[in-house]
Structure formats: C-alpha cells, structure tokens
Design a protein around this motif. Structure first.
Motif, PDB file in Angstrom:
ATOM      1  N   SER A  20      47.216  90.934 -26.697  1.00  0.00           N
ATOM      2  CA  SER A  20      48.278  90.409 -25.837  1.00  0.00           C
ATOM      3  C   SER A  20      48.668  91.431 -24.783  1.00  0.00           C
ATOM      4  N   ASP A  21      49.348  90.957 -23.752  1.00  0.00           N
ATOM      5  CA  ASP A  21      49.763  91.855 -22.668  1.00  0.00           C
ATOM      6  C   ASP A  21      50.737  92.921 -23.161  1.00  0.00           C
ATOM      7  N   ILE A  22      51.641  92.537 -24.055  1.00  0.00           N
ATOM      8  CA  ILE A  22      52.623  93.514 -24.528  1.00  0.00           C
ATOM      9  C   ILE A  22      51.948  94.614 -25.340  1.00  0.00           C
ATOM     10  N   ASN A  23      50.916  94.272 -26.098  1.00  0.00           N
ATOM     11  CA  ASN A  23      50.213  95.294 -26.868  1.00  0.00           C
ATOM     12  C   ASN A  23      49.269  96.111 -25.988  1.00  0.00           C
ATOM     13  N   ARG A  24      48.713  95.493 -24.953  1.00  0.00           N
ATOM     14  CA  ARG A  24      47.937  96.279 -23.985  1.00  0.00           C
ATOM     15  C   ARG A  24      48.842  97.290 -23.290  1.00  0.00           C
ATOM     16  N   MET A  25      50.080  96.869 -23.012  1.00  0.00           N
ATOM     17  CA  MET A  25      51.044  97.785 -22.403  1.00  0.00           C
ATOM     18  C   MET A  25      51.310  98.969 -23.319  1.00  0.00           C
ATOM     19  N   GLY A  26      51.457  98.701 -24.615  1.00  0.00           N
ATOM     20  CA  GLY A  26      51.686  99.774 -25.565  1.00  0.00           C
ATOM     21  C   GLY A  26      50.554 100.785 -25.574  1.00  0.00           C
ATOM     22  N   ARG A  27      49.327 100.301 -25.441  1.00  0.00           N
ATOM     23  CA  ARG A  27      48.178 101.219 -25.428  1.00  0.00           C
ATOM     24  C   ARG A  27      48.114 102.001 -24.123  1.00  0.00           C
ATOM     25  N   VAL A  28      48.557 101.387 -23.036  1.00  0.00           N
ATOM     26  CA  VAL A  28      48.640 102.118 -21.762  1.00  0.00           C
ATOM     27  C   VAL A  28      49.580 103.306 -21.901  1.00  0.00           C
ATOM     28  N   VAL A  29      50.721 103.065 -22.535  1.00  0.00           N
ATOM     29  CA  VAL A  29      51.695 104.137 -22.725  1.00  0.00           C
ATOM     30  C   VAL A  29      51.139 105.203 -23.653  1.00  0.00           C
ATOM     31  N   ALA A  30      50.531 104.777 -24.765  1.00  0.00           N
ATOM     32  CA  ALA A  30      50.027 105.734 -25.749  1.00  0.00           C
ATOM     33  C   ALA A  30      48.923 106.614 -25.189  1.00  0.00           C
ATOM     34  N   LEU A  31      48.109 106.063 -24.311  1.00  0.00           N
ATOM     35  CA  LEU A  31      46.964 106.802 -23.782  1.00  0.00           C
ATOM     36  C   LEU A  31      47.259 107.485 -22.458  1.00  0.00           C
ATOM     37  N   GLY A  32      48.540 107.480 -22.055  1.00  0.00           N
ATOM     38  CA  GLY A  32      48.912 108.229 -20.860  1.00  0.00           C
ATOM     39  C   GLY A  32      48.606 107.522 -19.561  1.00  0.00           C
ATOM     40  N   GLY A  33      48.490 106.186 -19.603  1.00  0.00           N
ATOM     41  CA  GLY A  33      48.289 105.427 -18.375  1.00  0.00           C
ATOM     42  C   GLY A  33      49.588 105.271 -17.607  1.00  0.00           C
ATOM     43  N   THR A  34      49.553 104.497 -16.516  1.00  0.00           N
ATOM     44  CA  THR A  34      50.745 104.331 -15.680  1.00  0.00           C
ATOM     45  C   THR A  34      51.218 102.884 -15.712  1.00  0.00           C
ATOM     46  N   LEU A  35      52.474 102.705 -16.046  1.00  0.00           N
ATOM     47  CA  LEU A  35      53.039 101.367 -16.168  1.00  0.00           C
ATOM     48  C   LEU A  35      53.246 100.696 -14.815  1.00  0.00           C
ATOM     49  N   ASP A  36      53.462 101.468 -13.774  1.00  0.00           N
ATOM     50  CA  ASP A  36      53.612 100.865 -12.445  1.00  0.00           C
ATOM     51  C   ASP A  36      52.334 100.128 -12.049  1.00  0.00           C
ATOM     52  N   ASP A  37      51.209 100.783 -12.205  1.00  0.00           N
ATOM     53  CA  ASP A  37      49.931 100.146 -11.864  1.00  0.00           C
ATOM     54  C   ASP A  37      49.673  98.945 -12.767  1.00  0.00           C
ATOM     55  N   PHE A  38      49.990  99.084 -14.044  1.00  0.00           N
ATOM     56  CA  PHE A  38      49.815  97.983 -14.987  1.00  0.00           C
ATOM     57  C   PHE A  38      50.640  96.775 -14.545  1.00  0.00           C
TER      58      PHE A  38
END
Length: 387
Positions: free
Chosen positions: A186-204
């Motif tokens: 799901s999108d919310i869990n993909r978001m969680g992995r973005v945060v955990a792996l040091g990605g950027t939420l703005d781009d997401f």
C-alpha cells in the motif's frame, strides 16, 4: 568441468564478499528496514512504540529552558466497571485523566512507565494543525483558501495541483492514496519504507498524479494530505517544522522530557505521525487545546483557530464520524467534544464543557476491528461522567 567449478566458486565468493560489503555500507538502513518490517509484530510492538528511534531517523524537540511545572493533582478516581476488560482488549499502555487542569487518574500498563516517549502516530496531525493556526495568526500564511502550490511549488503538476490548504486540512484533497496498513504494497507502507531507507517524502508526495474526486468534494482520510500541510508551512516560512513547533508550542508548554520527531533522509519531519512524547507531555498539549489555546497564562494558539479547527467542517458522510482541521469529531458529539487519534490506540480526547482531557496510548493490533473505536469512545465518555 574443473575450470567451471573453479570459476563458479570464485563468482560465488565474489558475490558473498559484495553482499558483505553492501551489508556493512548499508548496515544502518538495513537495520532500520528490518525494524520497520517487524514494528507491529506481537511481542515487539509495545517495546517498539516506546523506542521509535531504533527504527527511524529522528531529530530532537528541546523541551525548553524555562523549566516545567508538574501537572496539578486532584482527588483520585476509580475507573468505571468494565475498564479492566477494556484495558486488556485494547492493549492500552498508558491512561491519564484530567479534570479542570487536575490529574485525577494516571497509570501505565504492559511494562511501560511514565518516562517512556510514546509514538503519536496520527495524533501528530493535531499538533501540526495548531502550528498552522499560529502561522496564520502571524501572517506567514495568508489564507487557508490559498492553493497549496503557492507555498509548495514542487506540487505543480501533481495530483495536489488545484487543491487548497483547506482541502488538505479537511482530508478532502481527492488524491488517490492507499492507506491500508495491512497491505505490504500500500501507499502508506511504501511511505514508511521511504522514511526508513532515508528517502525524501517531498518527492514521494509529488509523485502522485491521480485524483478520485475534485478537491473539496469528498472526504477520504489520506495521511499524505498532512505531509502537504508540512510542505506549505516550510515553504511559507523557510524553516523546518521541528524548529517552528519547538519555538511556538513545545518550549512554551515546558515539557518533562525532550521530544523526538521522526524524519526522512533529508531531515524533513514525518509530520503525519512522527512525534514522540511522554504521556504527561501529550497531556500538556491537550490542556492547551482544551483551554482555548492558553497554557501557563500565555495564548499560544488563537481561540478562534482552536474553535475552527475542532469543528466538524469536512464533507464527511451523514451519520458517520466527522472531521475538522486534523481533529476528529464523534458523529453524535456535543459542542466542544473532539479528539486527536492515531492508529493502534493513541488518543487525546477533549470534552471542553466538562473540562475533561483524556490521554490514552496503546499497542492495539486489533484497532481496525469492528467496534474498537466505539469501545474507546464509550469508555472515554464513561470516565468523563465519573468526574
């Protein structure tokens, strides 16, 4: 065959060495990803919810230098009949009840204690709403009817292009976003992995391009709307949300412990659910809201914004739970009854006319079961009546 076996062995060895090197290089990211993937596991969830810095990058929210006043204590109360069953069924980890500013009940469960910094989940949304109200009062943001792209130009061309600040406050952006916490993809869990792996939420956030409705038409709870509020605040002020929240609200409250904010890889706060405070410090924020924005004799948030943000204003379905500006309102609420709510049982429940504030935290893995929310609301109301 001997040559093939020799080369195959060398290739296998090279792959193993490469994996070891990558593992060492990305050890922190891999550790965080593992922590995220086991965050809600039975037997770990309670411990995890009090130690979120093991799973995510965090930044400190200083409690201020002005000292802290203990929460006044009043006559202790007993919880209503059936409370033991409720505490167990809902996996409550802490419960604090205040009447007219005095603590009337406080206890901790499942091995947790008063010093635990507990994850807010979506209770954090209500904090961000308060901060936005301050910035509106100060003129940093002109109007909640401004387009979000006025302050967050990265969203031009995204699904948020055309949405107003009011729309995202109301969770009525119309943006298609899958918030199923139990679906790995799901999108919310993909978001969680973005945060955990040091990605950027703005781009997401800017990557979403599909809407199921026009902004303002339909209410649908999508947590990514709150990240857009954070983008608006940062764009309007040129400052980070943690710095602003600390200056405008956290430090003036005078907390017992420094707080923590989960961040992404760019240091941007996870504003839709990343606050970590003690139960008593959540209560200090709740008291400020319950007292129309006043705490310690100071007006931290305007009374007009408190009234507007906690009023049911979103286009929710008739007869269903209602929503304001990042605050929930029961379907059958009386005036001045509302709450902040996070998944797994986090609540700041406020009944302004009766002067009741209830903070509850939990690790309820069955929070989505039919009747779970209703059980919580019923218990909060029963506790309020005992006062």
């Amino acid at each position: 065959m001997r040559k093939f076996g020799k080369w195959a062995g060398r290739i296998l060895l090279a792959l193993i060495l490469a994996a070891v090197v990558v593992g060492l290089w990305k050890r922190e990211e891999i550790t965080r990803l593992w922590a995220v993937n086991t965050l809600f596991d039975e037997g770990k969830i309670v411990q995890n919810f009090s130690h979120m810095d093991a799973a995510f990058l965090t930044t400190t929210l200083p409690r201020g230098t002005g000292g802290v006043s203990p929460l006044p204590k009043g006559d202790a109360i007993d919880l209503p009949d059936g409370s033991d069953t409720w505490l167990k069924a809902r996996a409550v980890t802490s419960l604090l009840v205040i009447k007219h500013g005095e603590t009337r009940f406080e206890d901790y469960y499942l091995g947790t204690g008063p010093e635990d910094r507990r994850i807010s989940w979506s209770v954090a949304k209500s904090y961000l709403s308060a901060l936005l109200g301050v910035l509106l009062e100060e003129g940093a943001i002109a109007s909640i009817d401004d387009p979000v792209t006025t302050y967050a130009p990265l969203l031009v061309g995204s699904a948020y292009d055309g949405a107003s600040i009011r729309n995202v406050l109301n969770m009525a952006s119309g943006v298609t976003f899958d918030e199923d916490y139990f679906d790995f993809n799901s999108d919310i869990n993909r978001m969680g992995r973005v945060v955990a792996l040091g990605g950027t939420l703005d781009d997401f956030t800017a990557s979403f391009t599909v809407r199921f409705a026009e902004p303002g038409e339909i209410w649908k709870y999508v947590s990514i709307d709150t990240h857009v509020i954070g983008m608006v605040i940062r764009g309007a002020t040129g400052r980070s949300v943690p710095d602003l929240l600390t200056e405008k609200i956290i430090a003036p409250l005078g907390l017992e412990q420094d707080g923590q904010y989960i961040t992404d890889g760019a240091g941007v706060a996870f504003v839709l659910g990343g606050l970590n405070f003690t139960t008593r410090d959540y209560a200090r924020f709740g008291l400020m809201i319950a007292q129309d924005g006043v705490y310690g004799g100071k007006q931290l948030v305007s009374a007009a914004w408190i009234a507007a943000s906690t009023k049911a204003s979103a286009p929710t379905a008739p007869g269903k739970i209602r929503y304001g500006f990042q605050w929930w309102v029961p379907a059958d609420a009386h005036d001045g009854e509302f709450f902040g709510r996070g998944i797994y049982g986090q609540y700041i429940y406020i009944d302004q006319p009766s002067g009741v504030l209830i903070v509850a935290t939990g690790a309820d893995r069955h929070f989505r079961d039919t009747g779970a929310y209703e059980q919580n609301l019923e218990m909060f109301r029963r506790i309020a009546k005992t006062l």
